[in-house]
Design a protein around this motif. Structure first.
Motif, PDB file in Angstrom:
ATOM      1  N   GLY A 194      32.367  62.335  58.366  1.00  0.00           N
ATOM      2  CA  GLY A 194      32.750  63.312  57.008  1.00  0.00           C
ATOM      3  C   GLY A 194      34.409  63.190  57.230  1.00  0.00           C
ATOM      4  O   GLY A 194      34.538  64.091  56.772  1.00  0.00           O
ATOM      5  N   TYR A 195      34.834  62.050  58.026  1.00  0.00           N
ATOM      6  CA  TYR A 195      36.367  62.161  57.840  1.00  0.00           C
ATOM      7  C   TYR A 195      37.187  62.061  56.189  1.00  0.00           C
ATOM      8  O   TYR A 195      36.378  61.481  55.386  1.00  0.00           O
ATOM      9  N   TRP A 196      37.894  62.738  56.489  1.00  0.00           N
ATOM     10  CA  TRP A 196      38.572  63.284  55.478  1.00  0.00           C
ATOM     11  C   TRP A 196      39.846  61.665  55.043  1.00  0.00           C
ATOM     12  O   TRP A 196      39.981  61.378  56.023  1.00  0.00           O
ATOM     13  N   HIS A 197      39.641  61.594  54.041  1.00  0.00           N
ATOM     14  CA  HIS A 197      40.157  59.980  53.800  1.00  0.00           C
ATOM     15  C   HIS A 197      41.536  60.471  52.273  1.00  0.00           C
ATOM     16  O   HIS A 197      40.914  60.385  51.121  1.00  0.00           O
ATOM     17  N   TYR A 198      42.445  59.519  52.217  1.00  0.00           N
ATOM     18  CA  TYR A 198      43.646  58.919  51.357  1.00  0.00           C
ATOM     19  C   TYR A 198      44.106  57.766  51.555  1.00  0.00           C
ATOM     20  O   TYR A 198      44.310  57.248  52.509  1.00  0.00           O
ATOM     21  N   MET A 199      43.211  57.194  50.658  1.00  0.00           N
ATOM     22  CA  MET A 199      44.691  55.469  50.385  1.00  0.00           C
ATOM     23  C   MET A 199      44.993  55.740  49.284  1.00  0.00           C
ATOM     24  O   MET A 199      44.677  55.683  48.154  1.00  0.00           O
ATOM     25  N   LYS A 200      46.008  54.618  49.701  1.00  0.00           N
ATOM     26  CA  LYS A 200      47.467  54.520  48.482  1.00  0.00           C
ATOM     27  C   LYS A 200      47.139  52.674  48.592  1.00  0.00           C
ATOM     28  O   LYS A 200      47.616  52.242  49.880  1.00  0.00           O
ATOM     29  N   TYR A 201      47.363  51.742  47.578  1.00  0.00           N
ATOM     30  CA  TYR A 201      47.714  50.323  47.526  1.00  0.00           C
ATOM     31  C   TYR A 201      48.756  50.131  47.297  1.00  0.00           C
ATOM     32  O   TYR A 201      49.369  50.671  46.784  1.00  0.00           O
ATOM     33  N   ASN A 202      49.416  49.912  48.368  1.00  0.00           N
ATOM     34  CA  ASN A 202      51.001  49.128  48.299  1.00  0.00           C
ATOM     35  C   ASN A 202      51.043  48.113  48.059  1.00  0.00           C
ATOM     36  O   ASN A 202      52.506  47.347  47.212  1.00  0.00           O
ATOM     37  N   THR A 203      50.411  47.124  47.673  1.00  0.00           N
ATOM     38  CA  THR A 203      49.762  46.143  46.635  1.00  0.00           C
ATOM     39  C   THR A 203      48.503  46.168  46.187  1.00  0.00           C
ATOM     40  O   THR A 203      47.859  46.812  46.531  1.00  0.00           O
ATOM     41  N   PRO A 204      48.968  45.568  44.948  1.00  0.00           N
ATOM     42  CA  PRO A 204      47.089  44.852  43.914  1.00  0.00           C
ATOM     43  C   PRO A 204      46.243  44.917  45.537  1.00  0.00           C
ATOM     44  O   PRO A 204      46.385  43.704  45.957  1.00  0.00           O
ATOM     45  N   GLY A 205      45.022  44.969  45.558  1.00  0.00           N
ATOM     46  CA  GLY A 205      43.826  44.338  45.973  1.00  0.00           C
ATOM     47  C   GLY A 205      42.883  45.332  46.314  1.00  0.00           C
ATOM     48  O   GLY A 205      42.173  46.178  45.259  1.00  0.00           O
TER      49      GLY A 205
END
Length: 288
Positions: free
Chosen positions: A217-228
């Motif tokens: 149940g952890y909240w998560h935010y993810m941002k791509y610093n490079t394409p991947g």
């Protein structure tokens, strides 16, 4: 936000993982867990273009939820080969999420195994996620509150996590799994979102071949610093409260939300966003 670095280990035994991370429900990055996988050597954007280039994939961007867009409808579609070319050519907000590689490209199953971390991983639900430079996911948690192992490939990805105990500070939208979509969790504006100052969580940057364990149940935010891209494997929640919440989310909440969207349209979405702000700010005023 008060963000601690996610603990890191090079390797880990299943006994150590269960005792030090699963039982206390703490995240960890395992840096060298999959170096024996063919995927570790082979999986990059060019390889995905080679094996899946002719497949048409659904794409999503970072626009706020709008009733006219439909429920979980893609914002665009594109051949995988063209999408990879776009990722390499320029920053783009277009992402792929929840792409089932078992169904779409069975060949890729030969490139990985299911690691033994002491949890029973669901064999039928390996999912891939792709993103361009500076694209990101809204802060959210998964509907089933699963234990998630997130394997990253090709490039770097920024990660911010919060346990469910921090929900009261995050401007959660009612009857949904997301926080208010206007929040930039890479650089939050505390004047606009003051309650975030009280939120305590975790952060890290994932590189090729690293594995992030996200507890139930952890909240998560993810941002791509490079394409991947990344692959997630999951194990069902073990905590009875989380299992009950997952059942509510799957069998009641999502159907109620869909019904209300049909009945009230954009007014329902706007109303939820307003309540997210009002409720969270009220908790912030009381606690301060």
């Amino acid at each position: 936000m008060n963000l601690s670095e996610i603990p890191r280990v090079s390797h880990i035994t299943k006994e150590d993982f269960i005792e030090n991370y699963f039982k206390p429900q703490k995240p960890v990055v395992i840096e060298r867990a999959i170096e024996d996988w063919p995927a570790f050597r082979k999986w990059n954007l060019s390889y995905m273009k080679d094996v899946a280039g002719d497949i048409t994939v659904p794409l999503y961007d970072n626009r706020p939820v709008q009733h006219k867009d439909g429920f979980n409808e893609p914002h665009a579609t594109m051949k995988m080969a063209d999408y990879v070319d776009l990722l390499k050519a320029e920053p783009t907000k277009y992402r792929i999420f929840l792409w089932n590689i078992l169904k779409e490209v069975p060949k890729l199953q030969k490139d990985y195994t299911f690691p033994d971390f002491g949890l029973r991983l669901l064999k039928g639900l390996p999912m891939l996620f792709f993103g361009g430079k500076d694209s990101y996911t809204f802060m959210h948690y998964d509907i089933d509150l699963a234990n998630i192992f997130h394997f990253h490939f090709d490039g770097e990805k920024e990660v911010v996590l919060f346990p469910q105990s921090e929900t009261k500070h995050l401007y959660k939208v009612p009857h949904s799994l997301i926080t208010h979509e206007s929040i930039d969790f890479s650089n939050p504006d505390y004047k606009e979102w003051p309650a975030l100052k009280n939120a305590s969580g975790y952060k890290s940057t994932l590189s090729h071949g690293e594995v992030l364990y996200m507890p139930e149940g952890y909240w998560h935010y993810m941002k791509y610093n490079t394409p991947g891209f990344s692959m997630s494997l999951r194990a069902i929640a073990r905590n009875p409260k989380n299992l009950a919440k997952a059942s509510y989310n799957i069998f009641i909440m999502r159907y109620y939300d869909v019904l209300m969207r049909k009945l009230k349209g954009q007014d329902w979405i706007d109303e939820k966003n307003e309540k997210a702000i009002a409720k969270t700010n009220e908790v912030f005023r009381v606690s301060n």
